[in-house]
Scaffold this active site. Structure first.
Site, mmCIF file in Angstrom:
data_model
loop_
_atom_site.group_PDB
_atom_site.id
_atom_site.type_symbol
_atom_site.label_atom_id
_atom_site.label_comp_id
_atom_site.label_asym_id
_atom_site.label_seq_id
_atom_site.Cartn_x
_atom_site.Cartn_y
_atom_site.Cartn_z
ATOM 1 C CB CYS A 83 13.999 14.362 -2.163
ATOM 2 S SG CYS A 83 13.745 15.290 -0.642
ATOM 3 C CG HIS A 89 10.871 10.706 -1.180
ATOM 4 N ND1 HIS A 89 12.188 10.300 -1.096
ATOM 5 C CD2 HIS A 89 10.822 11.954 -0.654
ATOM 6 C CE1 HIS A 89 12.916 11.259 -0.528
ATOM 7 N NE2 HIS A 89 12.115 12.275 -0.253
ATOM 8 C CD GLU A 133 12.377 7.338 -2.840
ATOM 9 O OE1 GLU A 133 11.583 7.852 -3.653
ATOM 10 O OE2 GLU A 133 13.126 8.005 -2.098
#
Lengths: 85, 736, 224
Positions: free
Chosen positions: C84, C194, C196
């Site tokens: 990002c 994302h 994560e």
């Protein structure tokens, strides 16, 4: 053009999206105008203005290329400050 | 400052003649212009709670899990494992009506600061928004900008926005409501209070520089009806900078973690004046403060401007002199301005100096504690206060058409358009995202190993305007019950409550009556449920030429779940599961004050049915236990739109249909679309569900792709895909 | 193997990236002001709003002292993942092609989307099978990746488009539905979704784990 005090020069840079890249901000403004009573407006683009005092105005192009604008997606224009500014 | 005869200057600043005389009496002289400006803010409704403080004292604030009660920057409850959750809700109504993006953004900024000012790291934001009818261009503009502002601030600072509510009602057209709630986590022993102490200790201001933002904002806007203000009185809009606040947050938490601070206070309404005075008042000390030392954004600010500026992202702390260098070093590392601007003194005087010369000298007690409090003079309204809402549902609409109309109505349609503008994931704690369940669920610790129970928090925010207007006492009771019911549906047990009381002009007897009855209902419901109030906010004078807003208590509640893996969901889970209604024996849904009644354009009901609070408390516990044990595979509180709306929402969230039949009772329309506390739509397997006994009424199986509902002669059959299309479009299509 | 996760002023998802990486291998934070990767074998440039997104997303962060070391590390073949805002920084730094522009909707959008793994295997995607569909969240205002057509053609021919939004799932109007791209060497990749936030079923999907596992198995560093 040196400033009156010989110390710094006030400069302006206009940064705008490169032609051909979709500019949703410009498009949104353009589409909103007729409803607000403004006809006959087209080709709207929205960009940024950076104003700065420089000791060495000769460095401004490099500053534009390296930081103030992203040459891949933006064009920039260094604007002479207004007379007497 | 412009000169004007002393006899009228105080009125321009919002003080009554009686208040001015009291100030003169306390000082033994007339106040100078700087002192008068400071009094005008500290004695404003927004800062002093003149008309509400006596009422607020009737709320229950104690409980075994309360770690910090009302009076500090935020309240806090114990959540086990040595941790506390600090939380609070606050309004930013008047600034948002003037500039909704910055008003909502700085509302979020302010509530975040309240939470980290007590030493807690913010982990979640929720917001409650109310505007006029969506058909109004102004309401759409306010909604668009307020949501953008909340997203801008919350997303940039990196705190997840995990829940909220939006409602559209005519009476909010001129006076929108923007209430922001924040919760944060801290070890118990890390919580810090704001009382200044230790004469000789230094007062340090850190954060952004001080400009002319919002000068007079708190007192001028929040203490007067908007219609009374002309352009000249509209103050400079406060501009928020979430990047600045992120640095401020990390800096503050590191200062606290290193034990460098004696006390901490954030700067909000009334800026330095209020923060300094309150710190001194809590500590029973005085303060000397030099405005010449305050870092300024604009040249030539007058002392009173420095003292009342509402520039954002600033904190005030008390530091022992030998720790100053360490404090400045931490601030420098976080690229945050920090300046010692004063000193704690013995005696109770707040002295404002400029370059060492005194420009104001005021007893702290007079500023903070001796503001006159006013009794309310409540009287029920003699005539209806609010017009009937405009009818949008055709007479003779079939049950199916009615349900579709409700699903697509601005108050009930999907809020995806709004919540997708918020980062609900940052922090890696979010177990239930907006739309998954009736409350948000957040992990307390880091993700644990396989098989271990993972403790979590449930949090919800719920308010009510129209139903409180029908019946202020029972409507307020319902607001508390709805929050508790929403927590029960995720398996959370309430620990504490924060509230924002949004009302009109308290000097008018019918508004005073609404306030008095609503606070009584709030208090009785909290006592019956055993949920203490740990803090909150009051916003008055929300009224214009057309009259007051609906009386709107907004309730935020935090609860605990022992295991996040068992967090509840609202959607039907599996074809073949049994759908049932879990309800109190006295559950009697009625159309008075309901969303259907609104769509039909009916005048407001003048009372709501009573609720048996003891039974409801037990019912909430039963739902909670059912969710925790896994017997309930889905659970959803029956609220706006009644049972039909609730089952439709469960079908939509699960992507599954159902074939349901309900006993019709006296009026099938009331049974299906009526509202009132004490009903839950649940699903699971039989025979496990029968453990709920008489409280459970089986409705039918989860099956297929169609919602079929029969109640006496009332019948509807709608495809889930059609329900979804209408539900999705209701808000988003109108907003573009 | 140790991960280094960069932290700029304004980073938001650096701790999330740290926690995700730690599920696979030790990881620590790298302060923007230090010219020091602290022996990291793989570097993650995380999501957030570095420098408040002021001037232009990622424009200021790319000049941080730590980025000098990240650039050196990348040019030597070290594995670097930009997520990002990190993707934005890597494009500004010239380590990845193209640039990130405002979403067509002009609004921030947080949504779970499906992406497909495409192109040649890279240090960060080799553990994900080509054609795999991953469910990952996006949350951004400035995620519309763009490059001029000749560059796009060249990247696709070279298999350097490594993630593409599933049909109808493009959340930001990015050119040719590109969600992630790789450097010529395949050691640097950037993506807007994302991973994560997709490492545990309790908080979402687990489809993001394969990126962190990939570099453990396939991220051999060429010595500088």
């Amino acid at each position: 053009m040196a400033g009156a005090d010989g110390g710094v020069t006030r400069m302006r840079v206009l940064i705008r999206p490169k032609a051909g890249i979709l500019d949703p901000q410009g498009r949104t403004v353009e589409r909103a105008l007729p409803a607000l009573g403004f006809g006959g407006v087209s080709n709207v683009h929205v960009g940024r203005l950076v104003e700065l005092d420089l000791e060495d105005p000769g460095r401004l192009p490099e500053l534009c290329e390296r930081l103030l604008a992203n040459p891949l997606i933006e064009d920039y224009e260094i604007v002479a400050p207004p007379a007497g500014a | 400052m412009p000169s004007s005869p002393p006899s009228s200057r105080h009125r321009e600043l919002g003080l009554t003649d009686g208040e001015f005389e009291l100030i003169v009496e306390k000082l033994g002289r007339e106040p100078n212009p700087t002192e008068l400006a400071m009094f005008s803010l500290m004695w404003s409704e927004h800062c002093a709670y003149k008309h509400s403080r006596r009422l607020l004292r009737t709320l229950p604030t104690e409980g075994a899990r309360v770690v910090m009660g009302p009076g500090e920057n935020a309240g806090a409850v114990d959540v086990g494992g040595g941790l506390a959750v600090a939380f609070k809700v606050e309004s930013h109504n008047h600034p948002s009506a003037v500039e909704p993006f910055q008003g909502a953004a700085t509302g979020v900024g302010g509530i975040l600061r309240d939470v980290f000012a007590v030493g807690a790291r913010p982990i979640a934001i929720l917001d409650s928004l109310r505007f006029g009818e969506l058909a109004s261009p102004r309401s759409r503009y306010l909604l668009e900008r307020a949501v953008a502002g909340i997203g801008h601030y919350g997303n940039s600072i990196g705190v997840a926005t995990v829940g909220g509510e939006i409602a559209f009602e005519g009476p909010y057209e001129q006076n929108c409501l923007v209430n922001a709630m924040c919760l944060g986590l801290a070890p118990h022993d890390a919580l810090i209070r704001s009382a200044a102490a230790g004469p000789g200790n230094l007062l340090v201001l850190f954060g952004a520089s001080t400009g002319r933002d919002g000068i007079g904002g708190a007192s001028v806007l929040a203490s007067a009806e908007l219609g009374e203000l002309d352009g000249a009185k509209r103050p400079t809009v406060q501009i928020g900078d979430p990047f600045e606040e992120k640095k401020l947050l990390e800096c503050s938490l590191e200062l606290l973690q290193r034990g460098l601070l004696g006390s901490l206070q954030d700067l909000g309404a009334a800026g330095l004046t209020s923060s300094a005075a309150e710190m001194a008042s809590k500590g029973g000390v005085g303060l000397d403060l030099d405005v010449g030392l305050v870092p300024l954004r604009e040249a030539d600010m007058e002392p009173f401007e420095v003292m009342v500026s509402e520039s954002q992202e600033r904190m005030l702390c008390v530091v022992e002199p030998e720790r100053l260098d360490a404090v400045l070093e931490v601030c420098a590392r976080w690229e945050t301005l920090a300046t010692a601007i004063g000193r704690v003194t013995a005696g109770g005087t707040l002295r404002v100096l400029r370059g060492g010369e005194p420009v104001a000298e005021l007893p702290v007690g007079a500023l903070v504690d001796e503001c006159p409090l006013y009794d309310l003079h409540p009287a029920p309204p003699a005539v209806a206060l609010y017009p009937a809402p405009p009818a949008t549902l055709a007479a003779g609409a079939t049950p199916g058409q009615t349900l579709l109309e409700l699903l697509g109505s601005p108050n009930l349609a999907s809020r995806r358009w709004a919540f997708e503008q918020y980062d609900c994931l940052v922090g890696s704690r979010t177990v239930r995202r907006p739309g998954d369940a009736d409350a948000a669920v957040l992990l307390l610790g880091e993700l644990a190993a396989e098989g271990d129970a993972v403790p979590a928090l449930g949090v919800a925010i719920d308010g009510n305007g129209r139903r409180v207007a029908c019946d202020p006492y029972r409507g307020a009771v319902e607001a508390v019950l709805e929050c508790s019911a929403n927590l029960a549906c995720v398996g959370a047990e309430p620990l504490g409550l924060t509230n924002c009381l949004n009302f009109g002009n308290p000097e008018k007897p019918h508004v005073a009556w609404q306030m008095t009855r609503a606070v009584a209902g709030l208090g009785d419901a909290c006592r019956a449920l055993g949920v203490p109030v740990v803090g909150g906010n009051v916003s008055l004078y929300n009224e214009g030429a057309d009259g007051p807003i609906y009386p709107t208590p907004v309730v935020g509640m935090v609860g605990e779940l022992p295991d996040a893996r068992r967090a509840g969901r609202l959607g039907f889970a599996r074809a073949g599961d049994t759908v049932a209604l879990l309800r109190a024996s006295g559950w009697a849904p009625s159309l008075g004050g309901s969303e259907l009644s609104k769509l039909r354009g009916e005048p407001l009901a003048t009372s709501l049915p009573a609720a048996e609070l003891g039974e409801l408390r037990a019912l909430h516990a039963a739902v909670r236990q059912g969710v925790r044990s896994g017997v309930l595979r889905s659970a959803h509180d029956v609220a706006e739109g009644g049972v039909a709306m609730a089952v439709a929402e469960c079908c939509l969230a699960g992507g599954l249909g159902a074939e349901l039949a309900i006993a019709d009772g006296e009026d099938p329309w009331a049974t299906c679309f009526g509202e009132g506390p004490g009903g839950f739509v649940v699903s699971g397997e039989m025979p496990a569900l029968s453990a709920f006994g008489d409280a459970l009424v089986v409705l039918g199986p989860v099956a297929g792709e169609v919602l079929a509902l029969r109640c006496g002669e009332l019948e509807l059959t709608l495809g889930v895909a059609e329900l979804a299309a209408v539900h999705e479009r209701g808000l988003s299509a109108r907003m573009g | 193997m140790k991960f280094g996760v960069v932290r700029f002023p304004g980073s938001c998802d650096e701790v999330d990236a740290l926690l995700a990486a730690r599920r696979v291998s030790p990881a620590e934070l790298l302060w923007h002001g230090d010219r020091d990767l602290r022996g990291a074998d793989a570097v993650i440039v995380p999501g957030g709003f570095s420098y408040g997104d002021h001037l232009r997303v990622g424009a200021l962060a790319r000049f941080s002292p730590v980025m000098e070391e990240v650039e050196r590390f990348a040019r030597a073949g070290g594995p670097v993942l930009g997520i990002c805002n990190g993707f934005q920084v890597l494009c500004e730094a010239g380590l990845l092609p193209g640039a990130l522009l405002p979403n067509t909707s002009l609004r921030f959008l947080c949504r779970q989307v499906e992406v497909q793994v495409t192109g040649r295997p890279t240090a960060w995607t080799a553990a994900c099978a080509p054609g795999d569909r991953l469910s990952l969240p996006v949350k951004h205002t400035t995620g519309r990746w763009w490059a001029p057509d000749p560059v796009l053609d060249e990247l696709e021919a070279a298999g350097r488009v490594v993630l593409r939004y599933a049909p109808e799932a493009n959340p930001n109007g990015s050119a040719r539905d590109v969600a992630g791209v790789a450097s010529a060497g395949g050691n640097v990749i950037g993506l807007m979704p994302h991973p994560e936030h997709a490492v545990d079923a309790l908080t979402g999907s687990q489809d993001g784990l394969c990126l962190f596992r990939s570099v453990l198995e396939h991220g051999a560093l060429v010595a500088p």
